[in-house]
Scaffold this active site. Structure first.
Site, PDB file in Angstrom:
ATOM      1  N   CYS A 115      35.933  20.063  54.382  1.00  0.00           N
ATOM      2  CA  CYS A 115      36.104  19.905  55.837  1.00  0.00           C
ATOM      3  C   CYS A 115      35.981  18.445  56.290  1.00  0.00           C
ATOM      4  O   CYS A 115      36.450  18.088  57.361  1.00  0.00           O
ATOM      5  CB  CYS A 115      35.103  20.768  56.591  1.00  0.00           C
ATOM      6  SG  CYS A 115      35.298  22.513  56.238  1.00  0.00           S
ATOM      7  N   HIS A 252      34.794  17.917  63.836  1.00  0.00           N
ATOM      8  CA  HIS A 252      35.368  18.982  62.999  1.00  0.00           C
ATOM      9  C   HIS A 252      35.119  20.313  63.699  1.00  0.00           C
ATOM     10  O   HIS A 252      34.021  20.572  64.209  1.00  0.00           O
ATOM     11  CB  HIS A 252      34.708  18.964  61.620  1.00  0.00           C
ATOM     12  CG  HIS A 252      35.005  20.179  60.817  1.00  0.00           C
ATOM     13  ND1 HIS A 252      36.295  20.652  60.646  1.00  0.00           N
ATOM     14  CD2 HIS A 252      34.197  21.040  60.155  1.00  0.00           C
ATOM     15  CE1 HIS A 252      36.254  21.745  59.902  1.00  0.00           C
ATOM     16  NE2 HIS A 252      34.985  22.008  59.597  1.00  0.00           N
ATOM     17  N   ASN A 282      38.460  27.532  62.061  1.00  0.00           N
ATOM     18  CA  ASN A 282      38.138  26.371  61.230  1.00  0.00           C
ATOM     19  C   ASN A 282      39.306  26.119  60.276  1.00  0.00           C
ATOM     20  O   ASN A 282      39.532  26.906  59.353  1.00  0.00           O
ATOM     21  CB  ASN A 282      36.843  26.653  60.455  1.00  0.00           C
ATOM     22  CG  ASN A 282      36.402  25.483  59.586  1.00  0.00           C
ATOM     23  OD1 ASN A 282      37.149  24.539  59.388  1.00  0.00           O
ATOM     24  ND2 ASN A 282      35.195  25.570  59.073  1.00  0.00           N
TER      25      ASN A 282
END
Ligand code: ACO
Length: 325
Positions: A115, A252, A282
């Site tokens: 990520c 993020h 996500n």
């Protein structure tokens, strides 16, 4: 004294057409719209079509970023693709994007920091541009996490989605002053002691299979806000800027509770936070450039704005960047 910096020339995003809502997920696994929204803030996510690969998504985002920059692919001499879901084990999906853009010079490679991959990729491209090795870079985050999810595991399959985002960076001289445009600082961290908290249980050299994403959600949550705020404080220390100076905070997009908790701990006002997690879920390395594309398209982010990026993910890895747009 003038200084060479990496200036953002354009931003673009791409989302697969297919929307998967929480209601649809609730018809497949034992979950509910209410549980997912309350715990994560996610309402829906996109899922790549059969045959639609990470490089397809990344290519579309790259083209959108080049169009936004008003530049042709000929200008690009570096492609850094952040992804944990490449088309193949090798070659790098970045070279597929390079070939489809018709670029035959410079370099293209994939970078893997889960990520945090987009911020790691941004920092890498920035170093090459500032050193003078390359003049113009595409930094892309592209993922098809739907291909590595265990669709029977309700604790993970509700969290992720597919997508891609990209930015065009170009090296240019700046006056070397506080008002300089471009990437001002980047900070990268990792600590492999946490690698079993969030991982994929397969790979070419271990099982010979692709594997599925596995996560200790509570453990990730427990570390996330502290790691994020630490690395953002590093960016503030390096530049002399603070929370009050930030125009936009583009974190993020893992989970609304992590985003809100980090902004609160850093003292960043909620109206300065760019959030897409409700619509995208996500998307790992794609989440930050997708959020940037969103906030640039509707003209929230404008030239001259101070934009703070941060990410945290598998490894653990975590990272921050401060950019004058
Ligand atoms: N629907 C309904 N119930 C569920 C679901 C679901 N989708 N998933 C888990 N549950 C249940 C569990 O089985 C458990 O039930 P039990 O009490 O009967 O055992 C209960 O809900 C609580 O489970 P927890 O895992 O403790 O739930 P928590 O409140 O911690 O929320 C979550 C889980 C959302 C994953 C949270 O831990 C979290 O946000 N963690 C961060 C993880 C993250 O964002 N990862 C993204 C990748 S890393 C990154 O990008 C930073």
């Amino acid at each position: 004294m003038s200084i060479r910096r990496s200036i953002v020339r354009g931003v673009g995003g791409y989302l697969p057409a297919r929307v998967m809502t929480n209601q649809e997920l609730a018809s497949k696994v034992d979950t509910s719209d209410e549980w997912i929204v309350q715990r994560t803030g996610i309402h829906e996510r996109r899922i790549a079509a059969a045959g639609e690969t990470t490089s397809d998504l990344g290519l579309a985002a790259a083209r959108a970023a080049l169009a936004d920059a008003g530049m042709s692919a000929d200008a690009v001499d570096l492609i850094v693709l952040a992804t944990s879901t490449p088309d193949q084990t090798f070659p790098a999906s970045a070279v597929t994007i390079q070939a489809k853009l018709g670029i035959t010079r410079g370099a293209a490679f994939d970078l893997q920091a889960v990520c945090s991959g987009f911020v790691f990729g941004l920092a890498t491209a920035d170093r090459f541009l500032v050193a003078g090795d390359f003049k113009c870079a595409l930094v892309i985050g592209a993922e098809t996490f739907s291909r590595i999810l265990d669709w029977n595991d309700r604790s993970t399959c509700v969290l992720f989605g597919d997508g891609a985002g990209a930015i065009v960076l170009e090296a240019a001289e700046q006056p070397g002053q506080r008002t300089d445009r471009g990437v001002l600082t980047t900070h990268l961290r990792s600590d492999g002691r946490y690698r079993s908290k969030l991982y994929v249980d397969g790979g070419p050299s271990s099982t010979g299979t692709i594997g599925h994403l596995r996560m200790e959600g509570r453990e990730v949550f427990r570390h996330a806000v502290g790691m994020i705020t630490d690395v953002v404080e590093d960016a503030f220390k390096a530049t002399g800027y603070g929370a009050k100076d930030i125009d936009w905070f583009v974190p993020h997009q893992a989970n609304k509770r992590i985003i809100d908790g980090s902004a609160h701990k850093l003292g960043i006002a909620p109206e300065k936070v760019v959030s897409t997690v409700d619509r995208h879920g996500n998307t790992s390395a794609a989440s930050i450039p997708l959020a940037l594309a969103d906030a640039c398209a509707d003209r929230r982010i404008k030239p001259g704005h101070l934009v703070l990026l941060e990410a945290m993910g598998g490894g653990f890895t975590w990272a921050s960047a401060l950019i004058r747009w």
